[in-house]
Design a protein around this motif. Structure first.
Motif, PDB file in Angstrom:
ATOM      1  N   LYS A  82       1.072  -1.107   0.091  1.00 32.25           N
ATOM      2  CA  LYS A  82       0.144   0.083   0.101  1.00 32.25           C
ATOM      3  C   LYS A  82       0.896   1.269   0.026  1.00 32.25           C
ATOM      4  O   LYS A  82       0.512   2.574  -0.620  1.00 32.25           O
ATOM      5  CB  LYS A  82      -0.973  -0.062   1.184  1.00 32.25           C
ATOM      6  N   SER A  85       1.346   1.384  -4.241  1.00 30.29           N
ATOM      7  CA  SER A  85       0.325   1.369  -5.196  1.00 30.29           C
ATOM      8  C   SER A  85      -1.116   0.263  -4.577  1.00 30.29           C
ATOM      9  O   SER A  85      -1.020   0.268  -3.300  1.00 30.29           O
ATOM     10  CB  SER A  85       0.615   0.300  -6.225  1.00 30.29           C
ATOM     11  N   LYS A  86      -1.987   0.665  -5.343  1.00 26.90           N
ATOM     12  CA  LYS A  86      -3.137  -0.051  -4.829  1.00 26.90           C
ATOM     13  C   LYS A  86      -3.822  -0.662  -5.960  1.00 26.90           C
ATOM     14  O   LYS A  86      -3.792  -0.151  -7.107  1.00 26.90           O
ATOM     15  CB  LYS A  86      -4.267   0.979  -4.355  1.00 26.90           C
ATOM     16  N   PRO A  87      -4.412  -1.949  -5.803  1.00 26.12           N
ATOM     17  CA  PRO A  87      -4.743  -2.897  -6.967  1.00 26.12           C
ATOM     18  C   PRO A  87      -6.364  -2.208  -7.316  1.00 26.12           C
ATOM     19  O   PRO A  87      -6.954  -1.817  -6.609  1.00 26.12           O
ATOM     20  CB  PRO A  87      -4.923  -4.183  -6.435  1.00 26.12           C
ATOM     21  N   VAL A 106      -2.398  -1.995 -11.319  1.00 33.06           N
ATOM     22  CA  VAL A 106      -2.374  -1.357  -9.945  1.00 33.06           C
ATOM     23  C   VAL A 106      -2.099   0.347 -10.154  1.00 33.06           C
ATOM     24  O   VAL A 106      -1.792   0.552 -11.295  1.00 33.06           O
ATOM     25  CB  VAL A 106      -1.292  -1.786  -9.234  1.00 33.06           C
ATOM     26  N   THR A 108      -0.700   3.730  -9.065  1.00 36.30           N
ATOM     27  CA  THR A 108       0.514   3.964  -8.471  1.00 36.30           C
ATOM     28  C   THR A 108       0.850   5.410  -8.049  1.00 36.30           C
ATOM     29  O   THR A 108       1.807   5.921  -7.774  1.00 36.30           O
ATOM     30  CB  THR A 108       1.729   3.941  -9.686  1.00 36.30           C
ATOM     31  N   GLN A 268       3.228  -8.556  -3.690  1.00 39.38           N
ATOM     32  CA  GLN A 268       1.598  -8.273  -3.063  1.00 39.38           C
ATOM     33  C   GLN A 268       1.608  -8.489  -1.569  1.00 39.38           C
ATOM     34  O   GLN A 268       0.461  -7.794  -1.301  1.00 39.38           O
ATOM     35  CB  GLN A 268       0.918  -9.367  -3.883  1.00 39.38           C
TER      36      GLN A 268
END
Length: 292
Positions: A82, A85-87, A106, A108, A268
């Motif tokens: 986190k 990035s966040k998916p 993801v 960024t 991940q």
């Protein structure tokens, strides 16, 4: 330009580089420039930024302190996926793919926010050593190296570490003809660029062994598969580049620093202990190498 520190790619394995750098700087190593691609560009930019911050205060320049800052940055600011990035959810991915507006797996924006917070163009300009980072224009396949004088330096920095498919293409100033991705697509390590720029001593820190051995990954996991494919490609190209440079430039002193074992980390699902492990391994290796 005599001594150039070259930092190759490796995703969050880049913490290994920070560990090596700390040990080297403590032992008196002081490069005239730092060149980086992919995560190496992030390490290079942060290290040079900290040196520039020191210069602006008017105090003594300490490479050791700047390397400690880089170590602390990894340990305190990159503590989980986190941080970077966040998916996207399945619905978002499907919608963008159908509309031909795919923006990676993801988002960024967390990384961009972090870099905007910790880096300053003023610091980078004030640094006593040079900085160059590389990113690839996917429209023509050309790798571009830029320094902090580039107007859209942050865009190039984001692009330099943008792993294909996993992360979105970065359009410099929003221009499609200037669509960039990870510099590692062309130069997995900017060692040739360092040679072209007149280096007579190069230290190259890679996050990969000479061969891909060991390490477990799930081939059914898309992100893990992308990471593994990149590892294999980076490893083979880096081996070839180092061999070519060493054969064709016998007057240049080249040190290649690589981990003795595979750096295993789940991109991940990593945590601060995983980052600490990478840092400490790098520090151990850095203490054992010969400083020229």
């Amino acid at each position: 330009m005599s001594k150039i520190l070259v930092l190759a790619g490796g995703s969050v394995k880049g913490a290994f580089q920070a560990g090596v750098m700390k040990a080297m700087m403590e032992r008196g190593y002081q490069p005239d420039a730092v060149y980086g691609v992919s995560v190496g560009s992030l390490n290079a930019a942060y290290f040079v930024n900290q040196l520039g911050m020191q210069a602006l205060t008017g105090g003594p320049i300490s490479f050791t302190d700047a390397s400690q800052d880089l170590w602390d940055f990894w340990e305190t600011r990159i503590t989980s996926p986190k941080s970077l990035s966040k998916p996207f959810n399945i619905f978002q991915l499907g919608l963008t793919a159908l509309r031909k507006k795919f923006k990676g797996l993801v988002d960024t924006q967390p990384l961009r926010n972090l870099l905007t917070e910790v880096l300053s163009i003023r610091n980078l300009h004030a640094s006593p050593i040079d900085l160059k980072i590389g990113a690839v224009n996917i429209m023509d396949g050309t790798i571009y190296y830029v320094d902090a004088s580039e107007e859209y330096f942050l865009d190039y920095l984001m692009a330099s570490s943008a792993v294909p498919i996993l992360m979105p293409v970065v359009k410099i100033n929003g221009e499609t003809r200037r669509s960039f991705l990870d510099g590692g697509l062309r130069d997995v390590s900017p060692i040739k660029k360092a040679v072209d720029d007149g280096a007579n001593h190069i230290v190259c820190i890679s996050c990969h062994m000479e061969s891909i051995e060991g390490g477990h990954f799930d081939s059914g996991d898309l992100l893990a598969l992308v990471d593994r494919v990149m590892d294999i490609a980076v490893n083979e190209i880096l081996n070839a580049d180092i061999k070519e440079v060493m054969i064709s430039n016998t007057t240049i002193d080249i040190q290649s620093i690589r981990p003795p074992q595979p750096l295993t980390i789940d991109i991940q699902n990593f945590n601060k202990m995983d980052i600490r492990r990478m840092l400490e391994l790098g520090y151990q290796i850095g203490q054992d190498i010969k400083i020229n």
